[in-house]
Design a protein around this motif. Structure first.
Motif, mmCIF file in Angstrom:
data_model
loop_
_atom_site.group_PDB
_atom_site.id
_atom_site.type_symbol
_atom_site.label_atom_id
_atom_site.label_comp_id
_atom_site.label_asym_id
_atom_site.label_seq_id
_atom_site.Cartn_x
_atom_site.Cartn_y
_atom_site.Cartn_z
ATOM 1 N N GLY A 464 0.802 -1.218 0.000
ATOM 2 C CA GLY A 464 0.000 0.000 0.000
ATOM 3 C C GLY A 464 0.827 1.256 0.000
ATOM 4 N N ASP A 541 2.262 6.075 6.203
ATOM 5 C CA ASP A 541 1.347 5.840 5.083
ATOM 6 C C ASP A 541 1.184 7.159 4.326
ATOM 7 N N ALA A 543 -0.712 7.831 1.910
ATOM 8 C CA ALA A 543 -2.089 8.114 1.509
ATOM 9 C C ALA A 543 -2.812 8.936 2.571
ATOM 10 N N LEU A 661 0.366 11.085 -1.291
ATOM 11 C CA LEU A 661 -0.142 10.613 -2.577
ATOM 12 C C LEU A 661 -1.189 11.585 -3.109
ATOM 13 N N THR A 665 -4.169 9.096 -7.581
ATOM 14 C CA THR A 665 -3.425 7.839 -7.438
ATOM 15 C C THR A 665 -4.185 6.806 -6.625
ATOM 16 N N GLU A 666 -5.355 7.161 -6.095
ATOM 17 C CA GLU A 666 -6.072 6.259 -5.201
ATOM 18 C C GLU A 666 -7.560 6.324 -5.484
ATOM 19 N N SER A 668 -11.199 4.382 -3.707
ATOM 20 C CA SER A 668 -11.688 3.442 -2.694
ATOM 21 C C SER A 668 -13.206 3.490 -2.645
ATOM 22 N N ARG A 723 -10.047 -0.979 -2.495
ATOM 23 C CA ARG A 723 -9.155 0.168 -2.726
ATOM 24 C C ARG A 723 -8.175 -0.188 -3.837
ATOM 25 N N LEU A 725 -4.748 1.376 -5.635
ATOM 26 C CA LEU A 725 -3.672 2.343 -5.405
ATOM 27 C C LEU A 725 -2.677 2.251 -6.556
ATOM 28 N N ARG A 726 -2.491 3.376 -7.229
ATOM 29 C CA ARG A 726 -1.566 3.429 -8.359
ATOM 30 C C ARG A 726 -0.249 4.044 -7.881
ATOM 31 N N ASP A 727 0.754 3.169 -7.695
ATOM 32 C CA ASP A 727 2.070 3.614 -7.234
ATOM 33 C C ASP A 727 3.106 3.013 -8.190
ATOM 34 N N TRP A 780 -4.246 -7.895 0.284
ATOM 35 C CA TRP A 780 -3.776 -7.057 -0.821
ATOM 36 C C TRP A 780 -3.001 -7.895 -1.841
#
Length: 805
Positions: A464, A541, A543, A661, A665-666, A668, A723, A725-727, A780
Motif C-alpha cells: 500500500g 502511510d 495516503a 499521494l 493515485t487512489e 476506494s 481500494r 492504489l496506483r504507485d 492485498w
C-alpha cells in the motif's frame, strides 16, 4: 635463531663440538667437546656413519661451506638436543675432500660470519683446509698444505701459534688465541680469533689439532652495520598499511645494506583476501607477487622493471622462485662473463641487470605465523662488494623485524575488510523510501578501526505504498555488536514482512532477543549478550500522512515541519529489548505534514562526554532548524555537533522527508457484505482502470477483485472495502471485519468445488499478503504495469489506411 648481537666469544669457541667426516660421511675424528655435547665417547663415534650417529643431521650436510642453521640431534641417552649446525668443506692434497661439522648449543649462538678451518696432524703440518681460511691470513691452500705455520709465516707469531697448538695436543680443553694479519689500520687488516681443539681417534689418542678462526674485524663491522639497521628498523611498524610497511622495509635497507631493494608481497596479503600461503607448500605453482616496496640509490629506481602495485613476473628457475618454494633465504652471484640462464628468461629484467651492473642478489622470504607474506630482494650494483653470508644474516634480521610489522598490517587489513564486508551486508547500501519518503542517513561507528558497531537503521517498503523506518542500538561496539545487530535487523525485516503493527512487532522482537540471549549463554546465570538493545519502529502511510510508531527504550524522534521548526514527539518509552520485564509496548499515531522531516537517531548522537542527553537534544534541534534545506545538508549539520568530541558510542541518523499521494493515485469504495458486491466491485475496478489508461490490467484486476471480495463476503464480517492504489505497482486491497480469519492458499483436489481462489491470485499477481488493521484485516495484491510494446521491423499502416482498405 642466529643473531649478531655479539661476536663469537671464547666461550662460544670452547663449546663448539667438532666432527670430521670423510667422503662417505663416516666419522674420522672426534673431539672432547663433541663427547660432552652428545655423550658419545671417541670409540663409539669414530668409524660410524653420521647417518647412524647423528640422525636428522647427515641428510642436511651440504657439499660446500654452509651458514649456521638450527638442527636437532639425539643424545646418547635418547634425549633430543637443539643445536646450531655449521658445515665446512675441507680440501686436502690431490683434490681430496673432507667435511667438518661443528655443533653448538643454541644458548651460545655462533656468528653468521664464515669461519676458517685448518686441520693439522701431530707434527702440526696442515692436512686439510677450508677456503675461508685464506681470507683470514692470506695464505693460499696450495702453500699451506703439508707445511707448518713457521714454514708459511715465519716469525714470533708463528712460534706462539705452534706453542698453543702443541699445548692443545695434550689438553682436554679448547685453547683460544687472537692474532692479527695484514697491515694494521688498512682494509687488509684482519684480527682473528682462533680456537684449537684436539682431534681424537677411536682409542682417544690425538690425531692432530683442528683450528677454527673467525674474523674479529668483520664481526665488529657487522655489529656496527646491524646497530645502524636496528636504528633504521625502529621506523618499521609505524603503519598498518601493507604497502606502506613494505616501502618502509625497502627504505631502511638502502643504502645501508644494498644499492637496490624490492619488496614483493603475495597477492592475498596485498588485498587482505584469501587464505595465506604456507611456507614450503607452494609446490610447482608459484604464488602471485605484487610489488609493494622500492628503494634505490638512484633517483626513480631505474633498476626495477615493475613499479609499485604491479604484478611481478618470477622466472621459474630463478633464486626468487627457489625462495618461494623452499621458504629459505638465498644468496646468488651474477657473473658478467657467464650470467645465470634464468636472467635471460625475462628480457626487461635481463636488460636492467646488464645496464646497472647487478652482480650480487639476496632473496629473503618474509615469513610470519608459518605464512609466506612475500619476498625481499636485495641487490648490489657496479663497484659495490658482493654480498656474503654476514650480509645475508643482516638481511634476514631486518626482514624478520619487518615481517612482524607486515603481519600486523596483514591481520588489520583482513579484519578491516571483513568488517567492511559485514557492514555492507548488515546495513542498507542505498536505502529508498519509494513514493512515501525521501531518505538520507549517516553511520559513525565508535570502533573506527573496524568501521562497524551495534547501531543499525533500515528502510523497509510495505504494501500500500507504506514504508517502515527502523533505528536500533545494540549495547557495545565492534564485530560482536555488529553480528548481534545483524541478527536483530534480520528479525525486524522478517517481522515487518508479516505486516505487524509497531507495538506487536516490538513485542515479538523482544521475545526473539530474549531467546537469542538464552542461546548465547553458557550458564543459566550468565547475562545475555544482547540485553539492553533499543529500537524504534515507525510505519508511514503517504495516503493518509499518518505515522504509527512504537519505542523500545529508544530516544524520541524529532520532526522538522516545512517551515523549519523542530519538535520532539511525546512517545512512550518502552522497556529495552531483551530485559524480560513483560510490559506491553504502546504505539502512537501522529499526522505528519507533507514535506516535513522525521529524524530517527541513536543516543550516540546526543549523549557525549561533553554534554548530557538534554543538552544533546537541544543541540540536535538547533542543528536541524531552518527551512529549505536538503536532507544531506541536515545530516551534515546534525553530525557536525560532534566536531571536536570523538564519540564513545556508535552514531546513527536516519532522516525521512514525507510525501503525500495525489488524489488521482487512489480510489476506494465501501460495499455491502452480500454476494452482489462481487459484480459491483469488478465493474468499479474496471471503470477506474479505464480512466487511468491501464486497460492491460483489467482482466487480471477483475480476477483478483472477484476472488478477494468473494472471500471477504463469505468469511469476513461487516461491510467490504475495495481500494485501488496506483504507485510503482498497482495495488488491489480488500478489507473486511474478519480479523481472526487470515486467508491462506491451499492445494485443492480435483473433486473440490472451491479453494483455488488465492492460488490464482498468487499466480496472477506480483505478490500478495495480509495485514491486520483496527477492527479487521486487509488482503492485498500487487500487479506490475504492462511493458511498452516493442516496435516491429515492419511499420503498421495508419488507421486511415486501414479504414480505406
Amino acid at each position: 635463531m642466529v643473531t649478531l648481537d655479539q661476536p663469537m666469544s671464547s666461550a662460544d669457541l670452547s663449546d663448539t663440538a667438532l666432527v670430521v667426516l670423510d667422503d662417505d660421511g663416516t666419522v674420522t675424528a672426534w673431539t672432547l667437546a663433541a663427547r660432552r655435547l652428545t655423550g658419545h665417547a671417541p670409540g663409539e663415534a669414530v668409524g660410524r656413519t653420521a647417518a647412524r650417529l647423528l640422525p636428522g643431521v647427515a641428510d642436511r650436510l651440504p657439499a660446500r661451506d654452509g651458514r649456521p642453521d638450527p638442527a636437532r640431534i639425539r643424545h646418547r641417552d635418547g634425549r633430543l638436543l637443539d643445536v646450531t649446525l655449521r658445515v665446512s668443506c675441507l680440501r686436502g692434497p690431490h683434490g681430496a675432500v673432507r667435511r667438518l661439522v661443528s655443533l653448538v648449543d643454541p644458548a651460545a649462538p655462533p656468528d653468521g660470519e664464515p669461519v676458517g678451518v685448518v686441520v693439522r696432524d701431530r707434527d702440526l703440518r696442515c692436512a686439510w683446509v677450508s677456503d675461508t681460511a685464506e681470507r683470514h691470513d692470506g695464505v693460499p691452500a696450495g702453500e699451506r698444505l703439508g707445511r707448518r705455520v713457521s714454514d708459511t709465516r715465519p716469525g714470533p707469531e708463528a712460534d706462539v701459534l705452534e706453542a698453543v697448538m702443541r699445548q692443545a695436543l695434550h689438553s682436554t680443553t679448547t685453547e683460544v688465541h687472537e692474532y692479527r694479519t695484514g697491515p694494521i689500520g688498512t682494509d687488509h687488516e684482519h684480527a682473528c680469533a682462533v680456537a684449537f681443539q684436539r682431534l681424537q681417534d677411536a682409542d682417544g689418542h690425538a690425531l692432530g689439532v683442528c683450528a677454527i678462526s673467525t674474523d674479529v674485524v668483520r664481526q665488529r663491522r657487522a655489529r656496527e652495520r646491524l646497530a645502524v639497521l636496528d636504528r633504521a628498523g625502529t621506523r618499521l611498524g609505524s603503519t598498518l598499511d601493507v604497502m606502506q610497511a613494505s616501502q618502509e622495509l625497502a627504505d631502511a635497507a638502502v643504502p645501508l645494506l644494498a644499492d637496490y631493494v624490492a619488496v614483493d608481497l603475495e597477492q592475498s596479503v596485498s588485498f587482505g583476501q584469501g587464505p595465506p600461503v604456507r611456507v614450503g607448500t607452494t609446490g610447482g605453482t608459484l604464488p602471485g607477487l605484487r610489488r609493494a616496496g622500492l628503494a634505490s640509490v638512484h633517483r626513480g629506481v631505474p633498476e626495477s622493471p615493475w613499479m609499485r602495485g604491479e604484478l611481478v613476473q618470477v622466472p621459474p628457475v630463478s633464486p626468487l622462485a627457489g625462495v618461494l618454494r623452499a621458504g629459505r633465504a638465498r644468496l646468488e652471484q651474477i657473473h658478467d662473463d657467464a650470467p645465470e640462464p634464468w636472467v635471460g628468461t625475462v628480457p626487461a629484467l635481463a636488460r636492467r641487470v646488464r645496464e646497472h651492473g647487478m652482480h650480487s642478489i639476496m632473496a629473503v622470504p618474509i615469513r610470519a605465523r608459518r605464512a609466506l607474506l612475500g619476498v625481499a630482494l636485495f641487490v648490489r650494483t657496479h663497484e659495490s662488494e658482493p654480498f656474503d653470508d654476514t650480509d645475508l644474516l643482516l638481511a634476514e634480521h631486518l626482514v624478520g623485524r619487518a615481517a612482524q610489522s607486515l603481519d600486523n598490517a596483514r591481520q588489520y587489513t583482513r579484519k578491516h575488510n571483513a568488517a567492511l564486508a559485514l557492514q555492507r551486508t548488515l546495513l542498507p547500501c542505498r536505502p529508498e523510501g519509494g513514493t512515501a519518503v525521501d531518505v538520507a542517513s549517516r553511520y559513525l561507528p565508535a570502533d573506527v578501526d573496524h568501521s562497524v558497531g551495534g547501531d543499525w537503521f533500515d528502510v523497509i517498503p510495505l504494501s500500500g505504498a507504506r514504508v517502515a523506518l527502523v533505528v536500533g542500538d545494540v549495547v557495545g561496539h565492534g564485530l560482536h555488536a555488529a553480528a548481534t545487530m545483524g541478527r536483530l535487523r534480520t528479525a525486524v525485516r522478517t517481522l515487518a514482512g508479516l505486516e505487524l503493527p509497531p507495538d506487536d512487532l516490538l513485542a515479538h522482537l523482544d521475545d526473539t532477543v530474549q531467546r537469542l540471549g538464552e542461546e548465547d549463554c553458557d550458564a543459566p546465570e550468565q547475562v545475555p549478550a544482547v540485553a539492553g538493545a533499543t529500537c524504534l519502529y515507525a510505519v508511514y502511510d503517504p495516503a493518509t500522512r499518518r505515522c504509527v510508531m512504537a519505542s523500545a527504550g529508544h530516544p524520541p524522534p524529532a520532526v522538522v515541519d516545512p517551515e523549519g521548526r523542530v519538535g520532539y514527539l511525546d512517545l512512550p518509552t518502552g522497556a529495552p529489548l531483551g530485559v524480560g520485564l513483560g510490559d506491553p509496548y504502546e504505539a502512537v499515531e501522529v499526522e505528519l505534514p507533507e514535506g516535513g522531516v522525521l529524524a530517527l537517531y541513536t543516543d550516540g548522537l546526543i549523549d557525549t562526554r561533553a554534554h548530557d542527553l538534554d543538552e544533546g537534544m537541544r543541540r540536535l534541534a538547533t542543528a536541524l532548524t531552518g527551512p529549505d534545506r536538503s536532507l544531506e545538508e541536515l545530516c551534515d549539520a546534525a553530525t557536525r555537533i560532534l566536531a571536536g568530541n570523538e564519540p564513545y558510542d556508535d552514531v546513527t541518523l536516519l532522516l525521512a522527508r514525507t510525501r503525500a499521494l495525489g488524489p488521482d493515485t487512489e480510489a476506494s469504495w465501501t460495499l455491502d457484505g452480500d454476494p452482489r458486491a462481487v459484480r459491483t466491485a469488478r465493474t468499479l475496478a474496471a471503470r477506474r482502470l479505464a480512466e487511468w489508461g491501464l486497460h492491460g490490467l483489467v482482466d487480471a484486476t477483475e480476477l483478483i477483485v472477484s476472488e478477494l471480495v468473494t472471500n471477504a463476503v463469505r468469511h469476513g464480517g461487516g461491510p467490504v472495502g475495495l481500494r485501488l492504489l496506483r504507485d510503482k505497482t498497482l495495488t488491489v486491497e480488500v478489507s473486511d471485519g474478519g480479523a481472526a480469519l487470515a486467508p491462506h492458499p491451499r492445494l485443492a483436489l480435483t473433486t473440490d468445488e472451491g479453494g483455488r481462489g488465492l492460488y490464482l491470485v498468487a499466480k496472477v499477481s506480483r505478490r500478495w499478503g495480509v495485514r491486520p488493521v483496527p477492527g479487521g484485516k486487509v488482503v492485498w495484491a500487487e500487479l506490475d504495469y504492462p511493458r511498452p510494446a516493442r516496435p516491429t521491423a515492419r511499420a503498421l499502416p495508419a488507421p486511415a489506411a486501414l479504414d480505406a482498405a
